[in-house]
Design a protein around this motif. Structure first.
Motif, PDB file in Angstrom:
ATOM      1  N   LEU A 148      -4.101  25.801  25.409  1.00 22.99           N
ATOM      2  CA  LEU A 148      -4.654  24.784  24.511  1.00 22.99           C
ATOM      3  C   LEU A 148      -5.585  25.414  23.473  1.00 22.99           C
ATOM      4  O   LEU A 148      -5.527  25.086  22.288  1.00 22.99           O
ATOM      5  N   LEU A 149      -6.405  26.330  23.943  1.00 19.10           N
ATOM      6  CA  LEU A 149      -7.387  26.942  23.058  1.00 19.10           C
ATOM      7  C   LEU A 149      -6.707  27.706  21.929  1.00 19.10           C
ATOM      8  O   LEU A 149      -7.081  27.595  20.759  1.00 19.10           O
ATOM      9  N   LEU A 192      -5.265  25.321  19.530  1.00 16.11           N
ATOM     10  CA  LEU A 192      -6.314  24.679  18.725  1.00 16.11           C
ATOM     11  C   LEU A 192      -6.773  25.604  17.596  1.00 16.11           C
ATOM     12  O   LEU A 192      -7.062  25.156  16.494  1.00 16.11           O
ATOM     13  N   GLU A 193      -6.812  26.883  17.893  1.00 16.08           N
ATOM     14  CA  GLU A 193      -7.193  27.836  16.846  1.00 16.08           C
ATOM     15  C   GLU A 193      -6.178  27.817  15.711  1.00 16.08           C
ATOM     16  O   GLU A 193      -6.535  27.835  14.536  1.00 16.08           O
ATOM     17  N   THR A 194      -4.911  27.787  16.085  1.00 16.91           N
ATOM     18  CA  THR A 194      -3.866  27.726  15.055  1.00 16.91           C
ATOM     19  C   THR A 194      -3.974  26.420  14.273  1.00 16.91           C
ATOM     20  O   THR A 194      -3.843  26.392  13.050  1.00 16.91           O
ATOM     21  N   LEU A 195      -4.242  25.340  15.008  1.00 15.97           N
ATOM     22  CA  LEU A 195      -4.358  24.033  14.351  1.00 15.97           C
ATOM     23  C   LEU A 195      -5.501  24.034  13.336  1.00 15.97           C
ATOM     24  O   LEU A 195      -5.379  23.478  12.239  1.00 15.97           O
ATOM     25  N   ALA A 196      -6.605  24.699  13.697  1.00 20.02           N
ATOM     26  CA  ALA A 196      -7.786  24.714  12.828  1.00 20.02           C
ATOM     27  C   ALA A 196      -7.494  25.364  11.478  1.00 20.02           C
ATOM     28  O   ALA A 196      -8.123  25.027  10.473  1.00 20.02           O
ATOM     29  N   VAL A 197      -6.542  26.278  11.463  1.00 20.17           N
ATOM     30  CA  VAL A 197      -6.240  26.966  10.202  1.00 20.17           C
ATOM     31  C   VAL A 197      -5.689  25.979   9.179  1.00 20.17           C
ATOM     32  O   VAL A 197      -6.090  25.971   8.022  1.00 20.17           O
ATOM     33  N   LEU A 199     -13.171  19.126  24.580  1.00 22.13           N
ATOM     34  CA  LEU A 199     -13.851  20.346  25.030  1.00 22.13           C
ATOM     35  C   LEU A 199     -15.357  20.097  25.187  1.00 22.13           C
ATOM     36  O   LEU A 199     -15.964  20.497  26.171  1.00 22.13           O
ATOM     37  N   ASP A 200     -15.933  19.382  24.190  1.00 21.30           N
ATOM     38  CA  ASP A 200     -17.374  19.140  24.266  1.00 21.30           C
ATOM     39  C   ASP A 200     -17.694  17.870  25.059  1.00 21.30           C
ATOM     40  O   ASP A 200     -18.865  17.555  25.282  1.00 21.30           O
TER      41      ASP A 200
END
Ligand SMILES: Nc1ncnc2c1ncn2[C@@H]1O[C@H](COP(=O)(O)OP(=O)(O)OP(=O)(O)O)[C@@H](O)[C@H]1O
Ligand SMILES: [Mg+2]
Length: 486
Positions: A72-73, A76-81, A95-96
């Motif tokens: 997932l992490l 999510l990093e790819t999604l953030a781009v 996550l939070d």
């Protein structure tokens, strides 16, 4: 390593991704996985069927939660781009651990908009994970092909039901430990098993997969057992090959008894899948079946054989029938397209049916006949084969190969005759063995490939040539005689 008695089979980059995970399922599973982000007692992951999950857990004692969260992490990093807001929303909520109304406040949007955006973000995340999963599966298949030296994985027709049937037999818990895939020569036994073992469902089910091919000596299809006095694959070669493929090479120097005991220990401790391709002769069965029984449960064994094992009630038998007319037409059209034969590729169904009426639905025979239309008009090809109509498959093959032989140029005949010595050979080997000039060899191979007599595998860097074992049989039994009679 080239083990005696084991066909050194080939690898191909020509992968078919025939099973993509439905996006809606993936999205739901991702949602559930995100909800369990903080669950310290998580013992099953909703993403555990992914190849990505297998990769995340391999070789270490990573917890279920950690492996799931890693997937997932990274996604999510790819999604953030590309979609920073989407990634942000998912991070804050899952996550939070922020409640949705707090997330909405933070992002300055209404709560219902936040929920809508969450769905959107989950969809985007699913697309990312799906793409990563496809890539991971291709990498896995390439790895599997190289490690097991698998035969090529061609486009198959009419196999859906058989494929699912075999898959079910292998994944269902309380089925037979031994399954035999049976049928005439060229019917597609090896092709079917080769397609099944690439399926991702099996990655989850088995610790690892091995592929051993017992090369039989020449014999005609449909004629039953050969009267051999020694097995094509000895117990020791089988055990060595399995140890090697299961990464236990350190054990290879031990005594045969020790190796066998170590293999049995390994295969009892977790389920492994073992394919033994081309198990044909009585002596092979007598020699190998007792050992295969010993190593089975919980591990499973799949055999392919031209001979039926119905006499053994503990073995579950899957008998392959010939293709239906519709699948036959699809196969012919595809082969014609691949060989650059537009007339045949676009032939009307009535013409394709003429082929079916004469040849039937045997894939190898169909491929060979399709190739002949590159050199002769269809009616002549069929006329030539009409003599074989109603006869058994081995006679049909004899006619087909005989017609092929008539069409071959002298260099092509010369090349074909050296192929049994050059299975999986590269061009350099063929040049040496055939003693032809490079341009002559090139033309010869082109003719042989068009006729489906030679299979070309690998990529531009590593092109390899081989012949089907039925072709080899006919070469060794017949063509040598034909050669002296022409
Ligand atoms: N369903 C299919 N659709 C298209 N091509 C097929 C199909 N089944 C088999 N083939 C092709 O037909 C040829 C013969 O298939 P395969 O080698 O699997 O036969 P087999 O039953 O294992 O034969 P043998 O008994 O000689 O080992 C191969 O080139 C294979 O790729
Ligand atoms: Mg086979």
């Amino acid at each position: 390593m080239l083990v005696r008695g084991v066909i050194a089979t080939h690898l191909t980059k020509n992968l078919v991704m025939d099973t993509e995970i439905p996006l809606s399922k993936l999205q739901t599973d991702i949602h559930n996985a995100l909800k369990s982000w903080h669950d310290p007692h998580l013992d099953t992951s909703s993403l555990d069927y992914l190849q990505l999950y297998q990769q995340a857990t391999v070789g270490s004692s990573v917890s279920v939660r950690r492996a799931t969260n890693e997937i997932l992490l990274e996604a999510l990093e790819t999604l953030a781009v590309e979609h920073e807001h989407s990634a942000n929303l998912l991070r804050l909520h899952f996550l939070d651990g922020m409640l949705m109304h707090a997330v909405a406040n933070r992002l300055n949007i209404g709560q219902s908009t936040a929920y809508r955006k969450q769905q959107e973000a989950l969809h985007q995340l699913a697309l990312i994970i799906q793409a990563k999963e496809n890539q991971a599966r291709i990498e896995y298949q390439t790895h599997l092909e190289k490690r097991l030296r698998l035969p090529p994985n061609p486009q198959l027709f009419g196999v859906e039901d058989r494929l699912n049937g075999l898959l079910e037999a292998l994944t269902a818990p309380a089925t037979s430990w031994l399954t035999s895939v049976e049928g005439l020569g060229g019917i597609g036994k090896t092709a079917l098993v080769n397609a099944v073992i690439r399926r991702p469902e099996l990655i989850v089910e088995f610790q690892d997969i091995a592929w051993v091919s017992a090369k039989t000596r020449a014999f005609f299809p449909g004629m039953g057992f050969e009267n051999e006095t020694s097995p094509a694959l000895t117990v020791e070669t089988l055990i060595d090959t399995l140890l090697e493929q299961f990464n236990q090479t350190a054990l290879l120097t031990q005594s045969p008894q020790e190796k066998k005991a170590a293999l049995i220990r390994l295969l009892k401790q977790a389920p492994y899948l073992i394919v033994v391709d081309n198990l044909e002769t009585m002596i092979d069965f007598q020699t190998l079946l007792p050992v295969l029984w010993e190593i089975a449960n919980p591990s499973k064994v799949v055999l392919t054989s031209r001979h039926s094992l119905h006499a053994y009630p503990e073995i579950s038998c899957l008998t392959l029938a010939t293709l239906s007319p519709v699948d036959t037409y699809a196969l012919i059209r595809y082969e014609a397209k691949m060989r650059g034969l537009p007339m045949l590729a676009n032939a009307v169904e009535a013409d394709l049916d003429r082929i079916y009426q004469v040849v039937g639905g045997n894939p190898l025979a169909l491929k060979l006949v399709a190739g002949q239309t590159a050199f002769l008009p269809l009616s002549q090809v069929l006329d030539n084969l009409r003599v074989a109509r109603g006869k058994n498959i081995s006679e049909l093959y004899t006619y087909i190969y005989w017609q092929d032989w008539q069409m071959l140029t002298e260099p092509a005949r010369q090349t074909l005759l050296i192929m049994p010595l050059a299975q999986e050979g590269i061009l350099k080997h063929l040049l040496v063995l055939s003693r032809l000039e490079p341009s002559e060899l090139h033309d010869a191979l082109q003719q042989l490939a068009t006729l489906s007599l030679v299979q070309v595998e690998g990529d531009l860097e590593d092109r390899r040539y081989s012949i089907h074992r039925l072709t080899e049989t006919f070469l060794l039994n017949e063509a040598i005689r034909w050669q002296s009679s022409v």
